[in-house]
Write a protein that holds these residues in place. Sequence first.
Motif: not given
Length: 165
Positions: A56-58, A154-161
């Motif tokens: 979506a954005e860089t 990429a501008t943002v990266e999210v990981e999740l538990v």
Amino acid sequence: MTVVTTDAATPSQRLAALGLTLPAVPPPAGAYVPARRHGELVWTAGQLPLVDGVLAETGPVGAVADGGSVPAERATDLARICALNALAAAAAVAGGLDVLTGVVKVVGFVASVPAFTGQPAVINGASDLFVAVFGDAGRHARSAVGVSVLPLNATVEVELVVTVS
């Protein structure tokens, strides 16, 4: 994003009340899987702000000499997209969104210039979505980390538990 609470009973109903749907899980860009379940926990790989398979954005957050930076407010929206992609990946291996019972941990990475220190506010885009979808069970431990560059710029990266019933 302001956290919106609804009277909806399930995570999928809350997501729908927000006007959102889970996207298709993007295929991995390497030798890994998008999410992995172990017992009552699901860990996701880092999720980028992909919409229909396209970033979506860089670029970084914060002022850069060539003007190619991403405003912090836009980066917060991108973190929300990452969060939605992470929920999709977790739901895919768990058997659906409604078997996810809560968020344990979020790690957010923000590509940013050295002078930018608003990474926590950017990652609130993800955190706010998790609380909106899971209520109090969406409150989580979190890290918000500034980095010089992320995969594919990429501008943002999210990981999740997340926990699973």
